[in-house]
Design an enzyme around this catalytic site. Structure first.
Site, PDB file in Angstrom:
ATOM      1  N   GLU A 143      60.051 -11.944 113.512  1.00 25.89           N
ATOM      2  CA  GLU A 143      59.692 -11.532 112.147  1.00 25.89           C
ATOM      3  C   GLU A 143      59.875 -12.705 111.189  1.00 25.89           C
ATOM      4  O   GLU A 143      59.050 -12.934 110.294  1.00 25.89           O
ATOM      5  CB  GLU A 143      60.549 -10.338 111.708  1.00 25.89           C
ATOM      6  CG  GLU A 143      60.206  -9.902 110.287  1.00 25.89           C
ATOM      7  CD  GLU A 143      61.077  -8.779 109.756  1.00 25.89           C
ATOM      8  OE1 GLU A 143      61.438  -7.870 110.536  1.00 25.89           O
ATOM      9  OE2 GLU A 143      61.394  -8.812 108.547  1.00 25.89           O
ATOM     10  N   CYS A 212      64.380  -2.450 105.697  1.00 25.35           N
ATOM     11  CA  CYS A 212      63.482  -1.297 105.723  1.00 25.35           C
ATOM     12  C   CYS A 212      64.280  -0.001 105.742  1.00 25.35           C
ATOM     13  O   CYS A 212      65.471   0.019 106.072  1.00 25.35           O
ATOM     14  CB  CYS A 212      62.514  -1.396 106.890  1.00 25.35           C
ATOM     15  SG  CYS A 212      63.255  -0.994 108.459  1.00 25.35           S
TER      16      CYS A 212
END
Ligand code: GRG
Length: 624
Positions: A143, A212
């Protein structure tokens, strides 16, 4: 609590049953589910094989199941046959990966989690706003690699501990921003943000947390039960960052043991033997089947399963479009298209300049200074629009656009030198020779010119060597005696009494030649009839003049702050441009007539030529 339960668990007169507390929520998040659904749907829509670059999510069991369905997992784009359907992973991919996929003619489907895409957009926005970005994350995690790959190298520093800031050479008054890897530990991120705020005064932050919802909820859920457990089991893959964070959070919250297991086969039997209360959670990439198998194995050992109270998650993401993507900026306003193209051109230039060891760093820095992060990219947008009109590849147009921007930057750097226009300001910043020195400016220009030809001659620009040779030849003509260099000579050494014809000739070479090349190059990238080509070249001829006349007008009526360079120099130097020869009104009339000619040349293309029409409109009315 944990110690007393342990006594009960090992004591003779144990009454309470041994129990497993199941954390809520646990397991799949919406982004993971969407990525897996994407591969399955791509398989049913396009048939096997569907290629997936890297693990779609970090879970071996998920990957193996998809492999059985016909997915083929590869490490690099080069491992995928040209023309195949390729899915990009949920962790997000660098721009260079998408460009490589496009250049290979892959039918690309991007399964990036929308919450990672949000971080990409933030980082890019801050980079554009001139801020240095701290990415709070783990260096090397896919990521983080994908996020770094949205902007040129050096624009973002990855930090994971406050001590990492000390190694950076940034003054406290620097404008900075931070973004966070979506699966980072919340408390560690808080510490990192506090350290950034302590060191810098001007810190831009994400509008909402980058960590998140799924990471947040899973970490909070395991934190709430960890202290009452003798052992916490986290079901997840060793590659999974969010799984590893769950074990760390559980340990920090007070459980004596937190163990990451891939499935029922990995149960730590020695620790289980002494445990009365076991906490159980699962990473966002762990399938329910793996958790069910662990639960069944624990039940078989006499544990009673209890669901802990927790949040019910309702998040669902829109499915990924299965129309394979070609990331051409064909939609949106001219400004949107320019913004997307600028970012792609910056990435292409950054990678073309490269970071090879052993090369002179100052030269590379100067080349980046001249090319990256500035300019309207008018010529690059032109190539992309013409290439798109004739059905060419965006990735190839981007390479040609990068080559043109190298030449354009070179001409600006040399034009600004004391022996030519002697300017201190360009694109709102010190000119290259002011920032570095004159010798570096000359050499950076030379190296950029060489790089432009290198890009054009290199295979990824076009598979057909004849097309590459045509591109090289046309660019050579555009910069030589009949192009920029010749035009600049006419500008520096004009005839005693220049006529309007002399002036147009000079401007047509100095500015028009590169604009004509941009259009001509675009026509070479796709199938284009002789008539279409002739019309597009007519469009280019007129557009080059419009662009230069507007440049002359801006020299008289523009705002130096907006234009980003010193103005009112032509008249002072006795140089004859459109405004000195025709007056402001006459120049405006001339530009408007030429713009009409641009629009007329495009008429048979209909709506397909809208981006080119927009560019002509922009050229005649621009304020910078
Ligand atoms: C290329 C071999 C070779 C020589 C160059 C110095 C020189 C010879 C030519 C000068 C050419 C020159 C400076 C022309 C002016 C062109 C022009 C209108 C520049 C401004 O372009 P914009 O507005 O700039 O597109 P941005 O900054 O937006 O890219």
């Amino acid at each position: 609590m944990a110690a007393s339960s342990m006594t009960m668990a090992t004591g003779q007169e144990r009454k309470a049953p041994r129990r497993v507390l199941l954390a809520n929520p646990r397991g799949f998040c919406a982004g993971v589910q969407r990525a897996i659904d994407t591969v399955e749907q791509a398989l049913s829509r396009h048939g096997a094989p569907v290629y997936v670059r890297r693990a779609i999510v970090h879970n071996r069991a998920v990957v193996e199941r998809l492999e059985q369905l016909g997915a083929v997992f590869v490490q690099e784009i080069d491992d995928i046959p040209a023309g195949a359907v390729a899915v990009l992973s949920a962790h997000g991919s660098a721009r260079s990966v998408k460009l490589a996929a496009d250049a290979r003619g892959l039918r690309m489907v991007d399964a990036i989690c929308p919450l990672v895409a949000k971080v990409h957009a933030e980082v890019e926005g801050w980079y554009r706003a001139g801020r240095h970005v701290f990415l709070i994350g783990h260096l090397g995690h896919p990521e983080v690699v994908g996020t770094l790959g949205q902007v040129p190298s050096g624009a973002v520093s990855v930090v994971s501990r406050p001590a990492d800031l000390e190694a950076l050479d940034l003054p406290p008054n620097s404008a900075v921003a931070y973004a966070v890897q979506t699966t980072f530990a919340m408390r560690d991120a808080d510490d990192m943000v506090a350290a950034i705020r302590e060191r810098f005064r001007d810190v831009a932050a994400p509008r909402s947390s980058d960590i998140c919802y799924a990471t947040t909820n899973r970490q909070q859920a395991v934190e709430a039960l960890a202290a009452s457990c003798d052992l916490v089991l986290v079901v997840g893959d060793v590659m999974s960052s969010n799984a590893r964070r769950l074990t760390e959070v559980a340990e920090a919250a007070g459980t004596p043991h937190a163990v990451l297991i891939a499935g029922a086969d990995d149960l730590p039997l020695d620790l289980l033997a002494g445990a009365a209360t076991v906490g159980l959670t699962a990473a966002a990439s762990t399938p329910a089947s793996a958790v069910d198998a662990v639960c069944a194995a624990l039940a078989a050992q006499g544990f009673v399963l209890e669901e802990a109270e927790g949040l019910a998650e309702q998040v669902r993401f829109k499915p990924v479009s299965l129309e394979p993507l070609h990331p051409a900026p064909e939609s949106g306003s001219l400004e949107d298209r320019l913004a997307r193209l600028r970012a792609d051109i910056d990435a292409a230039l950054d990678s073309a300049i490269g970071h090879a060891r052993g090369r002179d760093r100052r030269l590379a820095e100067a080349m980046r200074y001249a090319t990256i992060g500035g300019g309207k990219r008018f010529r690059a947008l032109l190539v992309a629009a013409v290439s798109d009109l004739v059905g060419g590849s965006y990735a190839q147009a981007l390479r040609v656009g990068a080559a043109i921007e190298c030449v354009h930057a070179q001409s600006l750097v040399h034009d600004d030198l004391p022996c030519m226009d002697d300017d201190d300001l360009r694109r709102g910043r010190p000119t290259l020779h002011r920032k570095f020195d004159e010798a570096t400016a000359v050499l950076a220009g030379d190296a950029l010119l060489a790089l432009a030809f290198e890009i054009l001659a290199d295979e990824p620009t076009h598979p057909d060597p004849a097309v590459r040779a045509q591109l090289v030849l046309a660019l050579a003509r555009a910069v030589g005696q009949d192009g920029l260099a010749g035009g600049q000579m006419m500008d520096l050494y004009p005839p005693a009494k220049p006529s309007a014809q002399d002036m147009f000739e000079c401007e047509s070479r100095k500015t028009g030649a590169l604009i004509r090349f941009a259009v001509e190059a675009g026509t070479l990238l796709g199938p284009c009839s002789a008539e279409e080509r002739a019309r597009l070249l007519r469009f280019a001829e007129n557009l080059g003049l419009v662009f230069q006349i507007r440049d002359d007008m801006l020299d008289s009526i523009g705002d130096a702050q907006v234009v980003g360079k010193a103005l009112r120099k032509d008249e002072a130097a006795g140089r004859k441009g459109a405004t000195t020869l025709l007056g402001i009104e006459g120049a405006a009339r001339q530009a408007s007539e030429l713009e009409n000619a641009c629009q007329e040349a495009l008429s048979p293309f209909g709506a397909r030529a809208t981006p080119l029409r927009d560019l002509a409109r922009f050229a005649v009315s621009r304020m910078h």
